[in-house]
Scaffold this active site. Structure first.
Site, mmCIF file in Angstrom:
data_model
loop_
_atom_site.group_PDB
_atom_site.id
_atom_site.type_symbol
_atom_site.label_atom_id
_atom_site.label_comp_id
_atom_site.label_asym_id
_atom_site.label_seq_id
_atom_site.Cartn_x
_atom_site.Cartn_y
_atom_site.Cartn_z
ATOM 1 N N HIS A 83 -16.019 0.099 6.270
ATOM 2 C CA HIS A 83 -14.606 0.514 6.361
ATOM 3 C C HIS A 83 -14.493 2.046 6.358
ATOM 4 O O HIS A 83 -13.658 2.614 7.062
ATOM 5 C CB HIS A 83 -13.876 -0.076 5.149
ATOM 6 C CG HIS A 83 -12.397 0.066 5.147
ATOM 7 N ND1 HIS A 83 -11.582 -0.393 6.163
ATOM 8 C CD2 HIS A 83 -11.546 0.593 4.206
ATOM 9 C CE1 HIS A 83 -10.307 -0.152 5.846
ATOM 10 N NE2 HIS A 83 -10.265 0.454 4.673
ATOM 11 N N ASP A 137 0.793 -1.247 0.000
ATOM 12 C CA ASP A 137 0.000 0.000 0.000
ATOM 13 C C ASP A 137 0.821 1.290 0.000
ATOM 14 O O ASP A 137 0.515 2.226 0.749
ATOM 15 C CB ASP A 137 -0.956 0.009 1.204
ATOM 16 C CG ASP A 137 -2.014 -1.086 1.123
ATOM 17 O OD1 ASP A 137 -1.875 -1.996 0.279
ATOM 18 O OD2 ASP A 137 -2.967 -1.043 1.915
ATOM 19 N N ASP A 195 -4.673 -0.632 -1.906
ATOM 20 C CA ASP A 195 -6.009 -0.587 -1.349
ATOM 21 C C ASP A 195 -6.853 0.057 -2.458
ATOM 22 O O ASP A 195 -6.446 1.073 -3.035
ATOM 23 C CB ASP A 195 -5.973 0.301 -0.095
ATOM 24 C CG ASP A 195 -6.945 -0.098 0.975
ATOM 25 O OD1 ASP A 195 -7.435 -1.247 0.966
ATOM 26 O OD2 ASP A 195 -7.229 0.757 1.845
ATOM 27 N N HIS A 253 -10.745 0.827 -3.108
ATOM 28 C CA HIS A 253 -12.116 0.738 -2.612
ATOM 29 C C HIS A 253 -13.150 1.241 -3.607
ATOM 30 O O HIS A 253 -12.856 2.074 -4.474
ATOM 31 C CB HIS A 253 -12.254 1.539 -1.318
ATOM 32 C CG HIS A 253 -11.482 0.958 -0.179
ATOM 33 N ND1 HIS A 253 -11.620 -0.352 0.220
ATOM 34 C CD2 HIS A 253 -10.546 1.504 0.650
ATOM 35 C CE1 HIS A 253 -10.815 -0.583 1.249
ATOM 36 N NE2 HIS A 253 -10.145 0.520 1.523
ATOM 37 N N CYS A 276 -1.894 -2.641 7.679
ATOM 38 C CA CYS A 276 -1.764 -3.523 6.511
ATOM 39 C C CYS A 276 -0.455 -4.302 6.496
ATOM 40 O O CYS A 276 -0.418 -5.444 6.045
ATOM 41 C CB CYS A 276 -1.989 -2.722 5.232
ATOM 42 S SG CYS A 276 -3.693 -2.132 5.129
ATOM 43 N N LYS A 331 -6.836 -4.848 -3.555
ATOM 44 C CA LYS A 331 -7.632 -5.415 -2.465
ATOM 45 C C LYS A 331 -8.627 -4.389 -1.961
ATOM 46 O O LYS A 331 -8.431 -3.189 -2.174
ATOM 47 C CB LYS A 331 -6.711 -5.866 -1.320
ATOM 48 C CG LYS A 331 -5.932 -4.712 -0.689
ATOM 49 C CD LYS A 331 -4.995 -5.203 0.390
ATOM 50 C CE LYS A 331 -4.166 -4.103 1.001
ATOM 51 N NZ LYS A 331 -4.935 -3.078 1.744
ATOM 52 N N HIS A 372 -10.755 6.916 1.579
ATOM 53 C CA HIS A 372 -9.386 6.821 1.048
ATOM 54 C C HIS A 372 -9.330 5.786 -0.076
ATOM 55 O O HIS A 372 -10.160 4.881 -0.145
ATOM 56 C CB HIS A 372 -8.404 6.429 2.166
ATOM 57 C CG HIS A 372 -8.702 5.081 2.752
ATOM 58 N ND1 HIS A 372 -9.619 4.893 3.749
ATOM 59 C CD2 HIS A 372 -8.242 3.850 2.442
ATOM 60 C CE1 HIS A 372 -9.698 3.602 4.042
ATOM 61 N NE2 HIS A 372 -8.874 2.944 3.262
#
Ligand SMILES: [Zn+2]
Length: 193
Positions: free
Chosen positions: A61, A8, A50, A52, A145, A103, A78
């Site tokens: 989250h 990340d 990451d 999203h 993470c 992810k 984020h």
């Protein structure tokens, strides 16, 4: 065989980002230098993002509208897919990365092992396919993470080193707990130099 996992290292997790961690830019700089001189030590180099959904709270989250995030299980918005914040930090050594892992599409995902490569392959399968039995981990954040990635790697029976000068944490307190937990699980902490 050894693999390098870059966790990340994204704009939103570095200074000036939506969830910027102190030391994030320095980690990016350090990782760039490290990979420039050590890429040949690794059979596989993998980096996660990451990534999203922008149209939902990703399984709780993202803190609900009007509520303060607790920075433990709820977070400010984020790393929304394709946004500038979700991109890799500009210093990430793109030319050395064998697999790009995404992810967190619609759910919280702290560990790189929860992601899949752009080819749709699970991380554990990529590593075992390449004969990897030990991994070095760098990136952000030590207490979230990186921790989750290290714990999953240990659960798979891999030998795990966290390069302690190439990670940064959200908070000192949670960093301490996370380091203790990782050490308990057999993770070792070493300087990259
Ligand atoms: Zn996230």
């Amino acid at each position: 065989m050894r693999g390098l996992l870059i966790v990340d290292l994204q704009n939103d997790f570095c200074e000036g980002g939506a969830l910027g961690v102190d030391g994030g830019n320095a980690v990016a700089e350090g990782v760039a230098d490290f990979v420039a001189s050590h890429a040949a030590d690794y059979a596989v180099i993998m980096a996660s993002r990451d990534w999203h959904d922008g149209d939902n709270d990703n399984g709780g989250h993202f803190a609900a509208a009007g509520k303060e995030p607790d920075f433990v299980t709820t977070w400010p918005l984020h790393c929304v897919a394709n946004s500038a914040g979700a991109q890799y930090h500009p210093l990430v050594p793109m030319g050395s990365i064998d697999h790009h892992v995404k992810k967190g599409q619609g759910f919280p995902a702290y560990s790189l092992f929860e992601g899949t490569s752009d080819g749709g392959v699970k991380v554990a399968d990529l590593l075992s396919g390449a004969g990897i039995d030990e991994v070095d981990i760098v990136g952000i954040a030590t207490d979230h993470c990186v921790r989750a990635t290290a714990m999953d790697a240990r659960a798979l029976g891999l030998r795990v080193r966290v390069l302690e000068d190439l990670v940064a944490a959200v908070q000192p307190e949670t960093r301490k707990t996370a380091v203790a937990e990782m050490e308990q699980a057999g993770v070792s902490f070493e300087h990259s130099k």
